[in-house]
Design a protein around this motif. Structure first.
Motif, PDB file in Angstrom:
ATOM      1  N   UNK B 107      40.507 -11.790 -37.572  1.00 59.69           N
ATOM      2  CA  UNK B 107      41.728 -12.400 -37.039  1.00 59.69           C
ATOM      3  C   UNK B 107      41.450 -13.820 -36.506  1.00 59.69           C
ATOM      4  N   UNK B 108      42.381 -14.727 -36.782  1.00 61.51           N
ATOM      5  CA  UNK B 108      42.269 -16.091 -36.258  1.00 61.51           C
ATOM      6  C   UNK B 108      43.471 -16.327 -35.356  1.00 61.51           C
ATOM      7  N   UNK B 109      43.247 -16.807 -34.153  1.00 63.16           N
ATOM      8  CA  UNK B 109      44.379 -17.001 -33.240  1.00 63.16           C
ATOM      9  C   UNK B 109      45.127 -18.275 -33.617  1.00 63.16           C
ATOM     10  N   UNK B 132      39.223 -14.072 -46.196  1.00 62.40           N
ATOM     11  CA  UNK B 132      38.478 -13.302 -45.191  1.00 62.40           C
ATOM     12  C   UNK B 132      39.242 -13.250 -43.875  1.00 62.40           C
ATOM     13  N   UNK B 133      40.214 -14.140 -43.706  1.00 59.90           N
ATOM     14  CA  UNK B 133      40.873 -14.292 -42.409  1.00 59.90           C
ATOM     15  C   UNK B 133      42.343 -13.915 -42.450  1.00 59.90           C
ATOM     16  N   UNK B 134      42.893 -13.580 -41.279  1.00 56.21           N
ATOM     17  CA  UNK B 134      44.350 -13.414 -41.155  1.00 56.21           C
ATOM     18  C   UNK B 134      44.780 -13.836 -39.749  1.00 56.21           C
ATOM     19  N   UNK B 135      46.067 -14.120 -39.609  1.00 59.97           N
ATOM     20  CA  UNK B 135      46.532 -14.621 -38.325  1.00 59.97           C
ATOM     21  C   UNK B 135      46.628 -13.486 -37.299  1.00 59.97           C
ATOM     22  N   UNK B 147      38.380 -15.021 -34.176  1.00 62.53           N
ATOM     23  CA  UNK B 147      38.152 -16.458 -34.187  1.00 62.53           C
ATOM     24  C   UNK B 147      39.171 -17.113 -33.264  1.00 62.53           C
ATOM     25  N   UNK B 148      38.852 -17.158 -32.004  1.00 64.68           N
ATOM     26  CA  UNK B 148      39.832 -17.676 -31.049  1.00 64.68           C
ATOM     27  C   UNK B 148      39.351 -18.952 -30.379  1.00 64.68           C
ATOM     28  N   UNK B 149      38.097 -19.368 -30.667  1.00 67.40           N
ATOM     29  CA  UNK B 149      37.567 -20.555 -29.984  1.00 67.40           C
ATOM     30  C   UNK B 149      37.747 -21.770 -30.881  1.00 67.40           C
ATOM     31  N   UNK B 150      38.603 -22.707 -30.481  1.00 62.69           N
ATOM     32  CA  UNK B 150      38.791 -23.898 -31.319  1.00 62.69           C
ATOM     33  C   UNK B 150      37.696 -24.913 -31.059  1.00 62.69           C
ATOM     34  N   UNK B 157      32.463 -31.129 -35.633  1.00 61.77           N
ATOM     35  CA  UNK B 157      33.159 -30.383 -36.695  1.00 61.77           C
ATOM     36  C   UNK B 157      34.442 -29.768 -36.150  1.00 61.77           C
ATOM     37  N   UNK B 158      35.352 -29.522 -37.016  1.00 61.62           N
ATOM     38  CA  UNK B 158      36.605 -28.896 -36.617  1.00 61.62           C
ATOM     39  C   UNK B 158      36.628 -27.487 -37.183  1.00 61.62           C
ATOM     40  N   UNK B 159      36.653 -26.511 -36.285  1.00 63.75           N
ATOM     41  CA  UNK B 159      36.520 -25.111 -36.715  1.00 63.75           C
ATOM     42  C   UNK B 159      37.145 -24.171 -35.701  1.00 63.75           C
ATOM     43  N   UNK B 160      37.447 -22.980 -36.156  1.00 64.06           N
ATOM     44  CA  UNK B 160      37.803 -21.919 -35.220  1.00 64.06           C
ATOM     45  C   UNK B 160      36.718 -20.854 -35.332  1.00 64.06           C
TER      46      UNK B 160
END
Lengths: 612, 195
Positions: B107-109, B132-135, B147-150, B157-160
């Motif tokens: 899960x990605x926030x 691999x991901x979903x909201x 994946x909640x840390x922006x 780099x720009x990542x979650x």
């Protein structure tokens, strides 16, 4: 039953404190936090992670402070900042995570200590966040007009921490609470102030720059920890240099004196044995003259290294006393064990190879050693060193490469030595024949009393020698007092009386001029001390005065009372006994007084009837 | 994200241990079943490639990725005596756990995804693209492990990322540092004898 007993031993007051604090901590955590982290939003969780990480990094960055074993961490700065920005219950979540993770990293500390630690922090955080709320502080940015609230919160946090930890050490080690807290404060106050100021700074940083602010704060505080660490390393380095002898790597003389005093105190407090060996390399001068000082130094270094590695193995403390003399302090060794151990060392050194040892008379490295054990009558560390030194001197006389225990001569030898000593002292006392006949006779009588009492107390030969010779010599200092004062009829002027008091100190100095009589010094110096501490020269009290010195005081006074002097009233033995009893407990040791009265009674029974 | 710990470890390792020593040390690394790691990496890329083409594979991709994690965990377990591997394992396990309870996907926030390319955010919101991901939504299990840390500026780099990624990278960092920095002898343990 036995299980129950072991349980009560295990569950001492320290555990009790830990248990109460833990219960309190868990209850407070449940009440304030209410496990709210189950409902955090994902962005709250990100902050939880960041702050937990920060607190963990600071938990691992120990700040070590001298003396050794004193450590502090600065994670409190994170908790305090968290109270100021996010509020108390959020801080508790961070604390719980920190403690849980730290528990997995530090498994060597038992779980209940971790729990106690967690609970202490919980209590501190709850109390401070409560203070913050009451004083009108609002979670969020640092507000200038609420500065008092912030400062008082910091103060409350500081006070509760010192109190809770101080209380724990107080219960565990039974000091006085005030002293314990003073100790804690003295060492760590600067680190603590750093932590408090850092918490305010990080509040500003977190609010204005969020994660970047936290990172900057972390950089600052870890660097601070690092510099404290460097300072400590420097301190250790200097301390080690000050305490070790550069040539051998052993402890040096001054550190030895320090540690000797500690060990004697420890052995007295706990009643364990303690032995001291004085070791002197045989014929070192010959080696030095033959090969030069450089090679001589190498030999010293070699012996030092051998002693060092052996002492590390056996838990003894080796020091270089000076020149080619070494000392070995052996806690928990009685004199026999110590001798056996030193003998082993001696054989080991005999068998070790080193350049040029063939020029020694025995063809190998050898040393002589003297062993002395700490007994209850030793009241000064120099006495133990003297005894070991005398034993060493004796070993040298026996043809070197031997170990001798202080006082372990053969009986006949002792008898001869003893009568020789008595004759020597009497010779000095003869000076009194012209100066003060009465002191001469008094000394001889006290000596005879002391002989009898020694038998009564069943003293060993060595102690008996000391005690009786001490009795014989105890007034030697009066030689220094002018004839006019010694033989004055009538009352002494105050300044004359002061001078008379000095005789104990002068006498001690006279005895110290001769190595043989060094061990008699306490009898001379302390025979005017009183049981209630009102005597001179030091004003020692009760057990501080060695046992046999207290005995000597009784004998000395009794004889002074019962001596016939022209134109002065003399007490009868019965009257003297009454006087002794009257002063028992103030001037005299009551038990020894009774013992002495018993002795007098048995010698002259007719008087006791009169008394009764 | 796997690479950040490696790169940081390498940089600091070179500073503290020196380039030459570091390289020599790297050639000495011996890990049990060392082939598993590169194999998994290649396999993962292969999966990205194939799932765009085969719908059957795409449907099962969640489970296949979970299996990849499980194999990775076995590899880490075999090498757990190395410094830092416990942490790597914990990190991977946390990721594995959250994927396992959410049907094999991470899960990605929304907050974390906002730092990413808006196209990617739209893809997640529509949910029709299989990755691999979903909201992350309210019914997602263990949302705090997702994946909640922006990561965004000033981070290069720009990542979650997830907390598992962080723990894993700290472990990797510690391991590489331990490999590259020479063991310092304690000067107190063996004071030299001067003569």
């Amino acid at each position: 039953m036995s299980k129950l007993r072991s349980l009560t031993v295990w569950f001492n007051s320290g555990h009790m404190y830990a248990f109460i604090i833990s219960i309190l901590g868990i209850l407070l955590f449940g009440y304030i936090n209410k496990f709210e982290f189950l409902h955090y939003s994902t962005s709250s969780w990100v902050w939880v992670y960041a702050l937990t990480g920060a607190s963990l990094i600071l938990t691992f960055s120990l700040v070590q402070l001298p003396p050794e074993g004193n450590e502090q961490t600065m994670e409190s700065a994170v908790y305090l900042a968290c109270i100021f920005v996010f509020g108390g219950s959020y801080t508790l979540t961070i604390l719980a995570l920190n403690c849980l993770i730290f528990y997995f990293f530090d498994r060597s500390t038992s779980w209940w200590k971790h729990l106690t630690n967690f609970s202490i922090y919980t209590v501190m955080i709850c109390v401070s966040s409560f203070t913050f709320d009451v004083l009108g502080g609002l979670p969020g940015p640092l507000l200038n007009d609420k500065l008092t609230a912030y400062l008082l919160t910091l103060a409350v946090y500081f006070v509760s921490n010192t109190f809770l930890i101080g209380l724990y050490y107080y219960i565990l080690y039974k000091g006085t609470l005030f002293e314990t807290i003073k100790d804690i404060l003295k060492d760590s106050v600067i680190v603590y102030l750093c932590t408090l100021v850092l918490s305010l700074i990080s509040t500003v940083l977190i609010v204005h720059n969020s994660f970047l602010g936290l990172v900057l704060f972390l950089c600052l505080s870890t660097l601070l920890c690092y510099s404290f660490k460097r300072l400590f390393a420097m301190y250790r380095n200097i301390e080690e240099r000050a305490n070790t002898d550069q040539r051998t790597g052993l402890f040096n003389h001054s550190y030895f004196e320090e540690i000797l005093e500690q060990e004697i105190q420890k052995s007295k407090d706990s009643g364990t044995t303690l032995s001291l060996a004085m070791i002197d390399l045989d014929d070192f001068k010959k080696y030095n003259d033959h090969f030069g000082h450089l090679q001589g130094d190498k030999l010293i270094a070699f012996v030092g290294e051998t002693l060092r590695s052996e002492s590390l193995k056996s838990g003894t403390i080796a020091a270089r006393y000076g020149g080619e003399e070494f000392t070995l302090l052996m806690p928990d060794y009685d004199s026999q064990q110590a001798r056996a151990y030193i003998d082993l060392l001696r054989k080991k050194l005999n068998n070790s190879r080193f350049t040029g040892v063939e020029i020694f008379p025995l063809g190998c490295l050898a040393f002589s050693a003297g062993v002395a054990s700490c007994s209850s009558d030793i009241h000064d560390k120099s006495q133990l060193v003297d005894q070991a030194d005398q034993a060493l001197y004796y070993s040298k006389k026996q043809g070197k490469n031997t170990v001798h225990i202080y006082g372990a001569h053969s009986p006949l030898e002792q008898e001869i030595d003893f009568s020789q000593d008595v004759r020597d002292i009497e010779q000095q006392l003869n000076l009194f024949m012209y100066k003060d006949m009465e002191t001469f006779r008094h000394s001889k009588r006290v000596f005879r009393y002391a002989m009898d009492i020694s038998d009564l107390l069943e003293l060993d030969t060595l102690t008996k020698r000391q005690f009786t010779l001490g009795a014989l010599i105890h007034d030697i200092g009066k030689l220094e007092i002018p004839w006019g004062i010694l033989n004055k009829k009538g009352k002494l002027e105050p300044e004359e009386w002061e001078m008379v008091k000095w005789h104990v100190t002068w006498g001690k100095k006279m005895a110290l001029t001769n190595d043989k009589y060094k061990d008699l010094a306490p009898y001379i110096e302390l025979h005017h001390e009183r049981y209630d501490g009102k005597g001179y020269p030091y004003g020692f009290k009760g057990e501080e005065i060695p046992y046999l010195c207290r005995m000597l005081t009784v004998i000395d006074s009794f004889d002074a009372m019962t001596t016939e002097r022209p134109y002065q009233p003399t007490k009868t033995i019965a009257e003297a006994i009454i006087e002794l009893r009257a002063c028992a407990g103030s001037q005299f040791d009551p038990k020894l007084t009774e013992l002495f009265i018993g002795y007098i009674d048995s010698r002259e029974p007719q008087h006791s009837e009169i008394v009764l | 994200m796997v690479y950040d710990g490696i790169i940081l470890g390498l940089i600091i390792g070179f500073f503290r241990g020196g380039l030459k020593h570091g390289l020599v040390q790297f050639s000495n690394i011996r890990l049990k079943a060392g082939w598993i790691f590169p194999f998994l990496l290649v396999f993962q890329f292969f999966m990205y490639y194939i799932q765009e083409r085969s719908s059957t594979v795409a449907a099962a991709s969640g489970y296949i990725f979970t299996a990849v994690y499980a194999v990775g965990l076995i590899f880490l377990w075999l090498n757990r005596h190395n410094k830092g591997f416990w942490m790597i394992m914990t990190g991977v396990f946390l990721n594995f756990l959250v994927m396992l309870v959410n049907g094999g996907r991470m899960p990605v926030s929304f907050e974390a995804a906002s730092v990413l390319d808006p196209i990617y955010l739209k893809m997640l919101q529509s949910g029709d693209v299989v990755t691999k991901h979903f909201l992350l939504i309210s019914s997602t299990r263990l949302p705090f492990l997702g994946d909640i840390i922006p990561l965004s500026s000033p981070y290069p780099r720009t990542q979650a990322i997830s907390i598992g990624d962080v723990v894993m990278n700290v472990g990797i960092f510690l391991y590489i540092l331990q490999v590259m920095v020479p063991v310092k002898l304690n000067p107190n343990s063996q004071p030299e004898v001067q003569g």
